[in-house]
Design an enzyme around this catalytic site. Structure first.
Site, PDB file in Angstrom:
ATOM      1  N   THR D 105      28.235  -3.797  13.139  1.00 29.34           N
ATOM      2  CA  THR D 105      27.627  -2.632  13.777  1.00 29.34           C
ATOM      3  C   THR D 105      26.836  -3.115  14.978  1.00 29.34           C
ATOM      4  OG1 THR D 105      27.513  -1.428  11.702  1.00 29.34           O
ATOM      5  CG2 THR D 105      26.018  -0.720  13.449  1.00 29.34           C
ATOM      6  N   LYS D 181      30.407   4.627  15.331  1.00 26.44           N
ATOM      7  CA  LYS D 181      29.658   4.012  14.231  1.00 26.44           C
ATOM      8  C   LYS D 181      28.160   4.283  14.357  1.00 26.44           C
ATOM      9  CE  LYS D 181      28.242   1.367  10.903  1.00 26.44           C
ATOM     10  NZ  LYS D 181      28.184   1.946   9.558  1.00 26.44           N
ATOM     11  N   LYS D 250      17.365  -1.022  13.456  1.00 29.42           N
ATOM     12  CA  LYS D 250      18.217  -1.647  14.483  1.00 29.42           C
ATOM     13  C   LYS D 250      19.252  -0.638  14.987  1.00 29.42           C
ATOM     14  CE  LYS D 250      22.031  -3.313  13.687  1.00 29.42           C
ATOM     15  NZ  LYS D 250      23.266  -3.906  13.158  1.00 29.42           N
TER      16      LYS D 250
END
Lengths: 303, 303, 303, 303
Positions: D105, D181, D250
Site C-alpha cells: 500500500t 487502494k 500512514k
C-alpha cells in the site's frame, strides 16, 4: 553588468535577494537608511522601482561577492532552495563568516536544514520571518521574529530595526521563528473564517455586516487583524488582491506539515486548509485569501 | 418583607432581577449612581453582597409594583421565560408603559417573542445584552448592544451608560442585539480554539507557549480577547472558573440554533460546539470554558 | 363521505394515515393481503392511486371509529403531532385498547412523549420506523424496527410482516426504534459523503468514477447502500428525486438533537448536517439528498 | 547462504520480498501452488514460518538472480524505495525483462516513479495492491487491484489469481491501482468513524451497541466491512491488533497527499486523519486502528 545608480556616503553594504511585493519596500528602506545595496531578482526589471544607491546584479554570485550580509525574501521553500543550492547558489558563493538573513515564510525544517548547511560552510543563517503586508513593509512597521545564533542576532539587530517596528526573538532553534510565523498565519486564516461565519450568520439573521464588523473591531476584537480583515470581509471587498489564496494555502500546507511532524491534530487548521484548497480547486489561485476563505463561507450559505 | 437599608436622595427607581456574577456588580453600580433599587433573585441571600439603597423583594410582583424600569440579567432563555410568564410573571405584573431591559444572553427568537408579548400588554421590551466578564461589570466597562424601539432606547440611555463604557445599537428588530451577542461569543470560542491549536503546535515544536502568546498579544492580535484568554491558554491556567463550560456550550447551542434558523452552515461553530459538548460529556460542566476548549485541544494532542 | 370501492372477505380492518411516497405502497400491500383499510390523508386525492377494498375517510375521527389498529406514516414530528393532538386528533378519537403503529421517521423523544400520552388514554403506541425506499415498500422488502410494549408487538406482528422482509425489535423504550432509524439515516448520509469524497478523489487522480464504484460495490462494500447510492454518486445521477435534501436534513437535525440530548459530540454528523444545510441555503430543498451531499463534494472540488 | 528446504516439481519460480503479516501467507499460497520461491525479508527469521519449497535469500541480489517474477509486499513507500534503490536494489539487480509486482500500500506517485525507473532499465513494474486482512490472505480471498502495462498483466494473471478471489484492473496509469487502494482504506476508516458515532449515540440513548451493530450488519449495511469492524466497534474489542493505528495513519496521510496533489478538499478524510494522528500523539501507535478511531469517539463522548 553593474549599474551604479547613485553614490553617497554608505552604511554597511547589504545584498538583497527577492524584490517582490514585500522585498521591494524593504530594500528601499535599507537604501533610504544609507546602506549600499546589491539587489538580485530572478525576474529582471523589478529593481526599476527602487531609487537611491543600489546595484542590480545579474547573478547571485555577483550579488554576494565580498558581502557580509545577505537578506533573502522569497515566495516559498522551493525558491529559497534554488537560490541557496547549486554551483552558483548562496551556500557556494557566500564568503566564510557571512550572514544569511532569511526572511521568507518557509517551513521550520527548511530553516533547520539550511542553517546546518551554512554552518558546514562556516557561514551563518538567521531565521527572520516577518508579519505585515506590503504597506507595513513600506512604513517599516513589520513585526520581525528571529531565531538562531545569538551573536548573529546582535550583529544584524540595527539592520532589522530599519525594517520593522519591533523584533521578537524565539531562541536558538533556527526553525522556531518559522514556527511562530506559520502559527500566526494560521491564526489569521482562522480569524477570517471566524469573522466570515459570524458576519454571514448576522447577515442571514437580517443584520448589517459592516455594522457588526465595526462593533467587534472597536470593542472586544480591536486588533489590526480584526479591524482590517474585518472590514474587507464585511464589505465582501476582495480587490485589490493583497495576498493570494495560493500563498495562503501554501502556509496552511506548511503549518499542516509542521503539525504532522509534531503529531498534533488540528481540526481548525484542517478547516482553513480545505477552505483554501477548495479555492484552488475552483481555479481561484490568484484571488485574495480573504476571498478564498470568506467567499467560501458565503458560497456555502447560498449568498 | 421589605428591608429598607438606606435612605438618600434618589434617581429614578429601578427593579433589578437576577443577582448572579454579572447582575450583582451591575446592580451595585446603579445603586452607587443614586438609583433606588428593588432587587429580586430566585435564590435568596445573593443581595447580601450589595450595599446602599435597595430593597430585597420576595416576589416579582412586589419587585415591579409601580416601577417603570425593570432590568433582567439571567442565566438562560428558560429562566427568563419563568420570570416573564405565569400569573406572577413580568408580563402580568408590570404596569402599562413600563420597560423591561433584557440583558441576559438569550436567543434572538426569545427576544422577538417576549417583545411581542410585552407589546400586547402595552409594555416595552428592550434587548440589551452585554460583553464583558464580572470584573468589567464591576468597573462599568461593559459593552452594551441594544435593539428594539428607538424611543425606549432614548429613555433608558442614561441608565445603560452607568453599566458600560459604550452602547452600540443594532436597529429595531428586538432579536438583533442577541444575534450580535451570540455571534460574539462564538467568535470568542473560535479564538480560543485558534489560540489553543496555535500554542499547542508551537509547544510540540519545542517553543514556549507563553512567549508565543505574548508575542501575538502584543502585535497582530493585540485585542483584549487574545491578551486575556491568550495568557490563560498559554499557561493552561483554568482556575478560578470565570465562565463555565456549560454556559459556553449553551451559547454555542443557541448560536447553532440561530444558524439553523438562518440556513447557515457554520463548520467552525460546529467545531467549538462539539469541543464543549465533549467537555460536558466528560462531566466537566463546571470547568472554565477555556479549559473546555483548550483542554480538549491539549488532550487530543496527547499533552 | 365514505366511498366503498370494493367488497370482499377481509382480514382485520386497519386505519392507515399518510399516503405519501412510502405510505401509499404500504397501504396497498395491506389491502392486497385482504385487510379492509380506512385511509386518511391531509391532502385529498392521494388515495386515487390505491386499488382494492378501502374507504377514503375525510377526518381522522371517521377513519378511527371502531378501529383497533391505526398506522401512521407521515413526513415529520410536527405533522404527527398535528394528527395526534387536538379535539379530533388520534389521542381523542381512538378507542380504548386501540393500537397506534407509528412508522414515521421521528425523534425518539416524540415517540416517548406520544407513548406516554396514549397510555394515559388507555391506548397503545408502538414505534415501528422502517428502512427502505418506496420501491422496497412496494415489494414489501422494508426492514422494520420496533420498540415498545411486548404484548402489542405480538398482536401486530403479522401485520408488520406484510410490509417488510424482517422485523427487528429493540426493547421496551418507545424511543429506541427511532434512535436506530435516525442512527441508520446518519450512517447512510455518512456513507454518501464517504463515497463522494472517495470517487471525487479518484476522478481528480484520473480514474473513472463508475469503475471505482463498481469495484467497491462488488467487493468490500457490497451492501445495498453502497451499490445503489454508489452508482448514483459515481454517475452524478441526481434524477429522479427519491428522497429530498430537505427530508435528509430533517433527519440530520433530529440526529443532532438526539446527540445533544445524549451529550455526544459527533463531528461526522456535524459534517453531513452542514452539507445538507448548505443545500437548503442554496435553495435546493427539493433536490435528491444524494445531490445535496455528493453535489456539495463536487462543488468544493471545483468539478 | 541458501537453504533448499524441499524439492518437487515446480511451476515458474518467483521471488517474494517482504514476509510480514500479509506477505507470509501470500508466499505460502504460492509455494502451495507449486511455485519455487526465493524469499527475502530485511529482518531474518520470518521465513521460518513457511513450509514447502523455498529458499531463504540473504540479499535482494541473491533473491533476484535469474528470476523473471519479483513480488514485493512491504510496509510503506520508504521501505519499498530502500528495496528498489541503491547498488544492491531491485532496479540494479533485476534482469532485463523481469517483472516487479508491487503489492504494498503505497502512494500513486511512488508507483508512477518506480514504474518509470524500471522502464529505463528495460524492466517492468505492475501495481497490484490488495484488499483484505491476513486471514483473507491466508485463504487466498484477497481482492487485487492492478494498473500498468496490459501485456504484463496477462503474463502474471495466473499468479495473482493464486493470491486472491478476484483481480480488478484500472488501466495503464501505474498509480491508478494505488489510488483505488488508498481511496478504499479511506472508505474503511470513514466507515469506522460512521459506525463508532452511530453506536456511541445509540449507547448514550440507552441501546445495546451490539444489537444495533447486528441489525445494520444484517440489513442495509450487510457488507464485510460493516459486519467485521461493526462487531469489533460494538464490543469495543481492540485486541488482538490486526492493523496498527500507525499504519492506518500512514494511509490517511498518503490519501491526504493524494488529495492535495489533486486539489481536492476532503473534510471527512481530514476528520479520520486527525482521529488517528491523535492516537499517535497519545502514544498509541501500536493500537489497532479500530481503537484509534472508535476509541477516540468514545473518549470524546466521555465513555
Amino acid at each position: 553588468m553593474k549599474i551604479r545608480k547613485n553614490i553617497k556616503k554608505q552604511a554597511k553594504p547589504i545584498t538583497f535577494i527577492g524584490l517582490g511585493n514585500m522585498g521591494l519596500p524593504m530594500a528601499q528602506n535599507l537604501i533610504n537608511a544609507g546602506h549600499q545595496l546589491n539587489v538580485y531578482n530572478r525576474t529582471a526589471g523589478k529593481a526599476d522601482a527602487l531609487s537611491g544607491d543600489f546595484e542590480i546584479c545579474t547573478s547571485i554570485k555577483e550579488a554576494c561577492e565580498g558581502q557580509e550580509i545577505i537578506i533573502s525574501m522569497l515566495a516559498e521553500d522551493d525558491v529559497l532552495y534554488q537560490i541557496c543550492e547549486g554551483e552558483e547558489g548562496l551556500l557556494n558563493v557566500m564568503q566564510e563568516g557571512a550572514i544569511h538573513i532569511s526572511m521568507s515564510t518557509i517551513s521550520p525544517d527548511t530553516s533547520r536544514d539550511l542553517s546546518e548547511k551554512h554552518r558546514h560552510k562556516n557561514q551563518h543563517y538567521l531565521s527572520s520571518p516577518v508579519f505585515g503586508r506590503p504597506n507595513a513593509a513600506a512604513e517599516a512597521k513589520l513585526y520581525i521574529c528571529t531565531s538562531g545564533e545569538d551573536t548573529i542576532k546582535q550583529k544584524v539587530k540595527s539592520i532589522l530595526e530599519l525594517l520593522g517596528q519591533a523584533v521578537y526573538d524565539f531562541g536558538t532553534d533556527p526553525g522556531a521563528a518559522n514556527v511562530v510565523k506559520l502559527a500566526g498565519n494560521f491564526m489569521i486564516m482562522a480569524s477570517m473564517e471566524t469573522m466570515a461565519e459570524a458576519f454571514t450568520l448576522a447577515e442571514k439573521q437580517g443584520l448589517d455586516r459592516e455594522q457588526v464588523a465595526n462593533f467587534f473591531g472597536e470593542t472586544v476584537f480591536n486588533a489590526p487583524i480584526y479591524k482590517n480583515y474585518g472590514t474587507l470581509i464585511a464589505k465582501k471587498q476582495y480587490q485589490p488582491v493583497g495576498f493570494k489564496s495560493s500563498l495562503g494555502f501554501k502556509d496552511a500546507r506548511l503549518a499542516s506539515k509542521m503539525a504532522l511532524d509534531a503529531e498534533m491534530p488540528a481540526p481548525l487548521l484542517s478547516l482553513v486548509y480545505n477552505r483554501l484548497l477548495s479555492a484552488l480547486a475552483k481555479g481561484n489561485n490568484d484571488s485574495d485569501w480573504v476571498e478564498g476563505i470568506a467567499g467560501g463561507v458565503s458560497n456555502d450559505a447560498g449568498i
